[in-house]
Design a protein around this motif. Structure first.
Motif, PDB file in Angstrom:
ATOM      1  N   MET A 153      39.619  58.812  33.067  1.00 22.81           N
ATOM      2  CA  MET A 153      39.006  60.151  32.581  1.00 22.81           C
ATOM      3  C   MET A 153      37.624  60.365  32.942  1.00 22.81           C
ATOM      4  N   MET A 154      36.796  59.482  33.135  1.00 22.20           N
ATOM      5  CA  MET A 154      35.367  59.281  33.527  1.00 22.20           C
ATOM      6  C   MET A 154      35.351  59.842  35.016  1.00 22.20           C
ATOM      7  N   THR A 155      36.171  59.116  35.870  1.00 23.29           N
ATOM      8  CA  THR A 155      36.301  59.454  37.332  1.00 23.29           C
ATOM      9  C   THR A 155      36.810  61.043  37.397  1.00 23.29           C
ATOM     10  N   THR A 156      37.776  61.356  36.900  1.00 19.83           N
ATOM     11  CA  THR A 156      38.479  62.520  36.717  1.00 19.83           C
ATOM     12  C   THR A 156      37.469  63.752  36.479  1.00 19.83           C
ATOM     13  N   LEU A 157      36.637  63.668  35.661  1.00 19.58           N
ATOM     14  CA  LEU A 157      35.668  64.398  35.289  1.00 19.58           C
ATOM     15  C   LEU A 157      34.573  64.540  36.244  1.00 19.58           C
ATOM     16  N   ASP A 194      35.085  63.860  39.610  1.00 20.64           N
ATOM     17  CA  ASP A 194      35.786  64.550  40.763  1.00 20.64           C
ATOM     18  C   ASP A 194      35.525  66.139  40.319  1.00 20.64           C
ATOM     19  N   SER A 195      36.034  66.645  39.151  1.00 15.67           N
ATOM     20  CA  SER A 195      35.940  67.765  39.019  1.00 15.67           C
ATOM     21  C   SER A 195      34.800  68.542  39.127  1.00 15.67           C
ATOM     22  N   ALA A 196      33.860  67.970  38.593  1.00 21.70           N
ATOM     23  CA  ALA A 196      32.300  68.381  38.557  1.00 21.70           C
ATOM     24  C   ALA A 196      32.057  68.459  40.200  1.00 21.70           C
ATOM     25  N   ASP A 247      31.779  75.882  44.784  1.00 28.65           N
ATOM     26  CA  ASP A 247      30.393  76.855  44.405  1.00 28.65           C
ATOM     27  C   ASP A 247      29.537  77.208  45.757  1.00 28.65           C
ATOM     28  N   SER A 248      29.009  75.922  46.331  1.00 31.05           N
ATOM     29  CA  SER A 248      28.044  75.984  47.442  1.00 31.05           C
ATOM     30  C   SER A 248      28.764  76.752  48.560  1.00 31.05           C
ATOM     31  N   GLU A 249      29.987  76.622  48.690  1.00 28.44           N
ATOM     32  CA  GLU A 249      30.807  77.393  49.855  1.00 28.44           C
ATOM     33  C   GLU A 249      30.852  78.707  49.656  1.00 28.44           C
ATOM     34  N   GLY A 250      30.643  79.142  48.268  1.00 31.50           N
ATOM     35  CA  GLY A 250      30.747  80.551  48.026  1.00 31.50           C
ATOM     36  C   GLY A 250      32.250  81.054  47.965  1.00 31.50           C
ATOM     37  N   GLN A 256      37.985  79.379  34.784  1.00 30.40           N
ATOM     38  CA  GLN A 256      39.260  78.629  34.565  1.00 30.40           C
ATOM     39  C   GLN A 256      38.654  76.808  34.651  1.00 30.40           C
ATOM     40  N   PHE A 257      37.903  76.877  35.676  1.00 29.26           N
ATOM     41  CA  PHE A 257      37.397  75.622  36.136  1.00 29.26           C
ATOM     42  C   PHE A 257      36.549  74.943  34.916  1.00 29.26           C
ATOM     43  N   ASN A 258      35.629  75.891  34.272  1.00 25.77           N
ATOM     44  CA  ASN A 258      34.944  75.394  33.205  1.00 25.77           C
ATOM     45  C   ASN A 258      35.802  74.909  32.160  1.00 25.77           C
ATOM     46  N   GLN A 259      36.845  75.785  31.812  1.00 24.40           N
ATOM     47  CA  GLN A 259      37.741  75.573  30.991  1.00 24.40           C
ATOM     48  C   GLN A 259      38.226  74.023  31.016  1.00 24.40           C
ATOM     49  N   THR A 260      38.854  73.877  32.172  1.00 26.60           N
ATOM     50  CA  THR A 260      39.325  72.362  32.660  1.00 26.60           C
ATOM     51  C   THR A 260      38.353  71.366  32.358  1.00 26.60           C
ATOM     52  N   LEU A 261      36.995  71.700  32.967  1.00 28.44           N
ATOM     53  CA  LEU A 261      35.907  70.506  32.691  1.00 28.44           C
ATOM     54  C   LEU A 261      35.674  70.180  31.243  1.00 28.44           C
TER      55      LEU A 261
END
Length: 56
Positions: free
Chosen positions: A8-12, A14-16, A23-26, A35-40
């Motif tokens: 779970m810690m690794t998944t979190l 990786d998601s972050a 986000d940096s790629e725009g 949606q990403f925030n909800q997943t996190l």
């Protein structure tokens, strides 16, 4: 710490990292950010409830 918590810690993490990369790629739209925030958030809640079980 058991294997589930470790996964779970690794998944979190990786998601972050993925979020930051996209986000940096725009290439993140407001909808995908939401949606990403909800997943996190779900991943973090799962992890914190697992960790709370260990704290007992």
């Amino acid at each position: 710490m058991d294997q589930l918590t470790s996964v779970m810690m690794t998944t979190l993490a990786d998601s972050a990292r993925m979020y930051q990369h996209y986000d940096s790629e725009g290439i993140m739209t407001d909808v995908s950010k939401q949606q990403f925030n909800q997943t996190l958030e779900v991943q973090a809640k799962c992890l914190s409830s697992i960790l709370a079980q260990f704290a007992k």
